[in-house]
Write a protein that holds these residues in place. Structure first.
Motif, PDB file in Angstrom:
ATOM      1  N   VAL A  33      60.185  80.464  40.968  1.00  0.00           N
ATOM      2  CA  VAL A  33      61.451  81.187  41.153  1.00  0.00           C
ATOM      3  C   VAL A  33      61.760  82.020  39.912  1.00  0.00           C
ATOM      4  O   VAL A  33      62.174  83.187  40.020  1.00  0.00           O
ATOM      5  N   ASP A  34      61.544  81.456  38.745  1.00  0.00           N
ATOM      6  CA  ASP A  34      61.758  82.214  37.503  1.00  0.00           C
ATOM      7  C   ASP A  34      60.858  83.449  37.453  1.00  0.00           C
ATOM      8  O   ASP A  34      61.298  84.532  37.054  1.00  0.00           O
ATOM      9  N   TYR A  36      59.634  85.011  40.015  1.00  0.00           N
ATOM     10  CA  TYR A  36      60.146  85.938  41.028  1.00  0.00           C
ATOM     11  C   TYR A  36      61.302  86.750  40.442  1.00  0.00           C
ATOM     12  O   TYR A  36      61.344  87.981  40.581  1.00  0.00           O
ATOM     13  N   ARG A  37      62.203  86.066  39.784  1.00  0.00           N
ATOM     14  CA  ARG A  37      63.371  86.753  39.194  1.00  0.00           C
ATOM     15  C   ARG A  37      62.957  87.729  38.106  1.00  0.00           C
ATOM     16  O   ARG A  37      63.625  88.735  37.888  1.00  0.00           O
ATOM     17  N   ALA A  38      61.845  87.434  37.442  1.00  0.00           N
ATOM     18  CA  ALA A  38      61.341  88.329  36.395  1.00  0.00           C
ATOM     19  C   ALA A  38      60.491  89.460  36.979  1.00  0.00           C
ATOM     20  O   ALA A  38      60.006  90.311  36.232  1.00  0.00           O
TER      21      ALA A  38
END
Length: 93
Positions: A33-34, A36-38
């Motif tokens: 998820v991290d 993806y956010r990046a």
């Protein structure tokens, strides 16, 4: 040690192992998820990680809950299984 005390101790071993291994699986989802956010992963890649997490967590749950607790505790203490993530990998066709 009485049978009741032995079962309680075995449940404690299995519970701590289950929580620790589940934490490792959850961390993989968090990392995805991290990423993806990046902007490093797309939604489909994260979905694949979540799918593998789900399968791996189910395998871990089965080990910790369907084995007799004394047997599972003995295995954990002698030869702890650690390949839960790989067990959750989609099967090759």
């Amino acid at each position: 040690m009485s049978d009741k005390a032995e079962r309680r101790a075995a449940r404690d071993v299995v519970g701590k192992y289950h929580e620790a291994e589940l934490g490792k699986l959850v961390a993989r989802v968090g990392e995805a998820v991290d990423r993806y956010r990046a902007g490093e992963l797309d939604a489909f890649a994260v979905d694949q990680v979540v799918f593998q997490y789900s399968r791996a967590a189910k395998e871990l749950w089965k080990f910790c809950n369907l084995e007799p607790v004394e047997s599972a505790a003995s295995m954990i203490q002698d030869y702890p299984p650690q390949e839960w993530w790989e067990r959750g990998a989609p099967r090759k066709r």
